[in-house]
Design a protein around this motif. Structure first.
Motif, mmCIF file in Angstrom:
data_model
loop_
_atom_site.group_PDB
_atom_site.id
_atom_site.type_symbol
_atom_site.label_atom_id
_atom_site.label_comp_id
_atom_site.label_asym_id
_atom_site.label_seq_id
_atom_site.Cartn_x
_atom_site.Cartn_y
_atom_site.Cartn_z
ATOM 1 N N ASP A 418 0.812 -1.215 0.000
ATOM 2 C CA ASP A 418 0.000 0.000 0.000
ATOM 3 C C ASP A 418 0.853 1.278 0.000
ATOM 4 O OD1 ASP A 418 1.056 0.052 2.505
ATOM 5 O OD2 ASP A 418 -0.853 0.036 3.585
ATOM 6 N N GLY A 419 2.174 1.119 -0.073
ATOM 7 C CA GLY A 419 3.030 2.302 -0.135
ATOM 8 C C GLY A 419 3.518 2.782 1.223
ATOM 9 N N THR A 420 3.049 2.174 2.302
ATOM 10 C CA THR A 420 3.574 2.545 3.618
ATOM 11 C C THR A 420 4.922 1.859 3.816
ATOM 12 O OG1 THR A 420 2.420 0.709 4.694
ATOM 13 C CG2 THR A 420 1.287 2.854 4.618
ATOM 14 N N ARG A 452 1.811 3.426 -5.183
ATOM 15 C CA ARG A 452 2.600 2.845 -4.090
ATOM 16 C C ARG A 452 3.886 3.641 -3.874
ATOM 17 N NH1 ARG A 452 4.898 -3.358 -4.758
ATOM 18 N NH2 ARG A 452 5.472 -3.753 -2.588
ATOM 19 N N ARG A 455 3.317 7.289 -2.634
ATOM 20 C CA ARG A 455 3.023 7.359 -1.198
ATOM 21 C C ARG A 455 4.319 7.211 -0.385
ATOM 22 N NH1 ARG A 455 -1.490 3.984 2.286
ATOM 23 N NH2 ARG A 455 -1.074 5.070 4.253
ATOM 24 N N ASP A 458 6.211 10.335 -0.302
ATOM 25 C CA ASP A 458 5.584 11.315 0.587
ATOM 26 C C ASP A 458 6.102 11.232 2.018
ATOM 27 O OD1 ASP A 458 3.983 13.221 -0.393
ATOM 28 O OD2 ASP A 458 2.137 12.020 -0.407
ATOM 29 N N SER A 459 6.648 10.095 2.408
ATOM 30 C CA SER A 459 7.130 9.958 3.780
ATOM 31 C C SER A 459 8.253 10.963 4.043
ATOM 32 C CB SER A 459 7.666 8.543 4.015
ATOM 33 O OG SER A 459 8.496 8.544 5.174
#
Length: 577
Positions: A418-420, A452, A455, A458-459
């Motif tokens: 999910d890209g986390t 994915r 994201r 983006d962190s």
DNA sequence: GCCGTTTTCGGCCCGACTGTTTTCAGTCG
């Protein structure tokens, strides 16, 4: 809507059919050149056409532009349809058998009505080929053997396999024959990600002895050809090795010529002809006067062209730049001051923290990031948060002991589906440096995979995306990505993309690196070493960076740690705010 | 079929090896 690839394929099929019908070879080449241009485009042809810029593409003139338009509008091309009726696709396929060129394929088709490789094989087995003029029993046997080889051989050999084999040939020949200079040329020297065969150039006082030694190399399966200056053999793993002996005064000329690329050489020779000069593998000539050829530089200097390194010789503008007198300024191994992606036996590495740091120090690095895997890599003994903290304490202790290298506490964190990221933010915040990479769910759709990575970018804690596409040369396809979007986001967030030096990965590849530079994405070159000797892979990463025209300024880990650390901190604060 | 600081027409890279030829065509890189 026809894709660029569809149009290129039609042009390539036309080229083969025109070749079969005995048309002007330059016309054939025009179709092939055009196909090559189309395959290298970033943008859909329909877009370029909408802007009315088809004619500005190299190798596309009025005629081909009209044909592109016809294909885009109707999905087909009348000329192509007609040619395919005259020459079924199988006839062109016969030309893929080594030793069968257009003339032979045409004869086989006209005289024996053969329309496929299968029919050719059948006819050869029945001994029907030798009845043709110019054919004998030997030709027939060769064709059968080459068809068998065509079926079994791997099309291209990954650099990871070809490079060590070439080094072996060089070592064995040095030991077995009176060799003076010996060097690998060809696409291997240009460090393409895979190669068709291996080309070795030799100078020697006893050429015959060298040729004989080649045929006796331990891994030779078959001798394909041997003469006074050239021997071709097939290795046990079906890799063709060509060894050529040249006179010492021609070594530079031969090295230049056989390094290519073909496109680079064609352009170079065309320029030479315009200046009344002639280039060949024997030197550079004005009339009967030889101007040079002992070194590669001597081949470029009389043309007024600065020589660019082998990795750049793909006719991507290097000749024009050399002609304009712009000196080459590309990243070299010596520019790299640190490695930002290294594993230890805490996860799936083979050596201890201390041993890996020691190896990095011996290599001349002044900093090294220890980046073991995160928990999601269970099979790689990914570190729990507690183990990661314990490793960070170990690193701080070692840093107090060592004076000439600094260790960064880092991690190669999994990017989940999910890209986390695979650690909570408070753990990531403790790291000096955070890399992240995809190790799972390789077959998501382009949209999902792009989302994915966006994201992950983006962190606020992410510094580098490691081996961004996950591809393995010749084994695993890259994940589907809208690379332009990912890179645009990476540039905006100052997240670096990695050029991974594993010869199986070379990820990013040269085309991506060109795009990254255009979009202003920071890059790093890492070894991803899992053992001390893996630092030797750096040459592959650097070569790939050069293939992408990367200069030292494009590569983050060419700057000293004193500049790198503030940059990482500043970036993190800015993104958190 | 493309292309132009030699040219809008006439160029477009060049040599080695093989097989089947008695002098060279075809293929390859």
């Amino acid at each position: 809507m026809a894709t660029n690839y569809d149009v290129a394929r039609i042009f390539l099929e036309i080229a083969e059919a025109l070749e079969l019908s005995g048309q002007d070879p330059y016309r054939v080449r025009a179709y092939r050149n055009a196909a090559r241009t189309l395959l290298s485009l970033e943008e859909p042809l329909a877009e370029i056409r909408r802007r009315g810029e088809l004619l500005s593409l190299p190798g596309i003139g009025e005629s081909l532009a009209a044909k592109i338009a016809e294909i885009l509008d109707s999905g087909r091309l009348r000329q192509h349809d007609e040619l395919m009726e005259h020459f079924p696709p199988g006839v062109a396929a016969m030309m893929h058998v080594p030793g069968v060129g257009p003339r032979t394929a045409q004869t086989l088709f006209r005289e024996l009505g053969l329309t496929s490789v299968e029919e050719l094989e059948h006819a050869a087995r029945e001994g029907r080929l030798r009845a043709l003029k110019g054919f004998g029993a030997k030709t027939e046997a060769n064709i059968l053997q080459n068809i068998a080889r065509l079926r079994t051989r791997r099309q291209r050999i990954p650099l990871a396999r070809a490079y060590p084999l070439a080094q072996q040939v060089i070592h064995l020949l040095r030991a077995a024959a009176p060799v003076r200079d010996i060097e690998a040329a060809g696409s291997l020297r240009r460090m393409t990600e895979d190669v068709g065969d291996i080309d070795i150039l030799v100078t020697s006082d006893d050429p015959a002895a060298v040729m004989a030694a080649v045929t006796r190399l331990p891994f030779v399966q078959r001798v394909l050809a041997t003469g006074p200056t050239k021997t071709s053999v097939l290795s046990e793993q079906d890799v063709q090795v060509d060894v050529r002996v040249v006179a010492p005064e021609n070594f530079g000329a031969a090295l230049q010529y056989f390094t290519g690329s073909k496109e680079h050489n064609v352009k170079l020779r065309t320029l030479a002809v315009r200046q009344g000069l002639k280039l060949s593998e024997y030197g550079i000539f004005r009339g009967d006067t030889r101007l040079g050829g002992a070194t590669e530089e001597e081949m470029y200097r009389p043309l007024g062209i600065l020589m660019y390194p082998p990795e750049l010789r793909e006719d991507r503008g290097e000749i024009e730049r050399g002609l304009a007198g712009v000196p080459p300024d590309f990243v070299e191994e010596r520019h790299l001051r640190g490695d930002l992606h290294v594993h230890t036996n805490a996860s799936d590495g083979r050596a201890s923290l201390r041993a890996m740091v020691e190896a990095a120090r011996e290599r001349g690095f002044t900093y090294v990031a220890i980046s073991d895997h995160s928990p999601a890599r269970g099979n790689a003994r990914g570190l729990s948060a507690a183990r990661l903290r314990a490793q960070a304490r170990e690193i701080r202790a070692l840093n107090r002991e060592l004076t000439d290298i600094t260790i960064l506490a880092a991690s190669e964190v999994d990017i989940r589906r999910d890209g986390t990221l695979d650690y909570p933010d408070d753990v990531l915040a403790e790291l000096d440096l955070c890399l992240a990479s995809v190790h799972s769910a390789f077959n998501l759709s382009r949209e999902e995979q792009t989302a994915r990575l966006l994201r992950a970018i983006d962190s606020p804690f992410l510094d580098i995306i490691a081996h961004p596409t996950g591809r393995l040369v010749g084994t695993r396809d890259p994940i589907e990505l809208d690379m332009r979007r990912v890179m645009t986001a990476a540039a905006a967030h100052e997240v670096a993309l990695e050029i991974n030096s594993w010869p199986e990965r070379l990820d990013l590849n040269d085309a991506h690196i060109l795009l990254a530079r255009e979009l202003g994405v920071p890059l790093v070159i890492d070894t991803d070493a899992h053992a001390p000797e893996h630092f030797d892979n750096l040459k592959f990463g650097v070569a790939t960076a050069r293939r992408g025209w990367a200069t030292p300024a494009d590569i983050l880990n060419t700057i000293p740690l004193s500049q790198l650390l503030p940059r990482l901190r500043r970036n993190r604060l800015r993104k958190a705010a």
